[in-house]
Design an enzyme around this catalytic site. Structure first.
Site, PDB file in Angstrom:
ATOM      1  N   CYS A   1       0.819  -1.216   0.000  1.00 25.92           N
ATOM      2  CA  CYS A   1       0.000   0.000   0.000  1.00 25.92           C
ATOM      3  C   CYS A   1       0.854   1.267   0.000  1.00 25.92           C
ATOM      4  CB  CYS A   1      -0.949   0.000   1.192  1.00 25.92           C
ATOM      5  SG  CYS A   1      -2.164  -1.334   1.125  1.00 25.92           S
TER       6      CYS A   1
ATOM      7  N   HIS B   1      -2.361   3.172  -5.273  1.00 29.86           N
ATOM      8  CA  HIS B   1      -3.286   2.096  -5.617  1.00 29.86           C
ATOM      9  C   HIS B   1      -4.690   2.639  -5.392  1.00 29.86           C
ATOM     10  CE1 HIS B   1      -2.855   1.784  -1.258  1.00 29.86           C
ATOM     11  NE2 HIS B   1      -4.036   1.187  -1.247  1.00 29.86           N
TER      12      HIS B   1
ATOM     13  N   HIS C   1      -9.158   2.102  -4.704  1.00 33.20           N
ATOM     14  CA  HIS C   1     -10.240   1.384  -4.045  1.00 33.20           C
ATOM     15  C   HIS C   1     -11.575   1.862  -4.587  1.00 33.20           C
ATOM     16  CE1 HIS C   1      -7.702  -0.318  -0.878  1.00 33.20           C
ATOM     17  NE2 HIS C   1      -7.140   0.878  -0.773  1.00 33.20           N
TER      18      HIS C   1
ATOM     19  N   ASP D   1     -14.566  11.529  -5.214  1.00 34.16           N
ATOM     20  CA  ASP D   1     -14.775  10.573  -6.300  1.00 34.16           C
ATOM     21  C   ASP D   1     -13.826  10.817  -7.468  1.00 34.16           C
ATOM     22  OD1 ASP D   1     -15.997   8.364  -7.556  1.00 34.16           O
ATOM     23  OD2 ASP D   1     -17.400   9.667  -8.622  1.00 34.16           O
ATOM     24  N   HIS D   2     -13.165   9.738  -7.898  1.00 33.06           N
ATOM     25  CA  HIS D   2     -12.196   9.756  -9.004  1.00 33.06           C
ATOM     26  C   HIS D   2     -11.072  10.758  -8.753  1.00 33.06           C
ATOM     27  CE1 HIS D   2     -15.291   7.375 -10.950  1.00 33.06           C
ATOM     28  NE2 HIS D   2     -14.326   6.939 -11.746  1.00 33.06           N
TER      29      HIS D   2
ATOM     30  N   GLU E   1     -13.517   0.152   2.864  1.00 31.46           N
ATOM     31  CA  GLU E   1     -12.413   0.247   1.916  1.00 31.46           C
ATOM     32  C   GLU E   1     -12.432  -0.979   0.999  1.00 31.46           C
ATOM     33  OE1 GLU E   1      -7.831   1.390   2.406  1.00 31.46           O
ATOM     34  OE2 GLU E   1      -8.325  -0.610   3.171  1.00 31.46           O
TER      35      GLU E   1
END
Length: 153
Positions: A45, A51, A53, A91-92, A136
């Site tokens: 991580c 990374h 989710h 978001d994004h 998560e």
């Protein structure tokens, strides 16, 4: 009005929950630790490129059921508050690079839950926010109720 000889019935209390999902990337990395310590603590991580989710957030509000509307909160209003407090900022996004809050705060799910709580708390009617639950993954879930630690413990 209550019948003669009877006190008015107290308004029932209820909790209402609504869920949203958002996608975001991040890197678990503390500026207070060396690169080696970060790698040891956060493992994969801590990947320098981050990374992602697909987070799920469950927001619970509580209050009296209004005798006129039959609601604790108008769900359209709750949806709008959640859009402003969760979806628009997160978001994004790359949490570490796009969300100023995480410039100096490690973007763990615990801290994401606190961020969401603080954003919602500013918008919701006073005293109605009860719980923020952030998934998560299917196995990693954080619940935050706005509590602070007790000094000295």
């Amino acid at each position: 009005m209550a019948p003669p000889g009877r006190s008015p019935r107290p308004s029932p209390l209820a909790r209402v929950s609504r869920c949203v999902s958002f996608s975001a990337s991040h890197r678990l990395h503390s500026k207070l630790l060396s690169d080696e310590e970060n790698q040891k603590l956060f493992g994969k991580c801590n990947n320098p490129n981050g990374h992602g989710h697909n987070y799920k957030v469950e927001v619970t509000v509580r209050g009296e059921i209004d005798p006129t509307t039959g609601m604790v909160i108008n769900l359209t209003d709750l949806k709008d508050y959640m859009e402003e407090a969760i979806m628009e900022p997160l978001d994004h996004k790359n949490l570490d690079k796009d969300v100023p809050y995480f410039a100096d705060v490690v973007s763990t799910t615990e801290n994401v839950a606190v961020f969401i709580w603080e954003n919602l708390h500013k918008r919701l009617p006073e005293g109605t926010l009860y719980k923020v639950k952030v998934y998560e993954t299917d196995k990693n879930i954080v619940v935050y109720k706005g509590e602070a630690s007790v000094p000295g413990k």
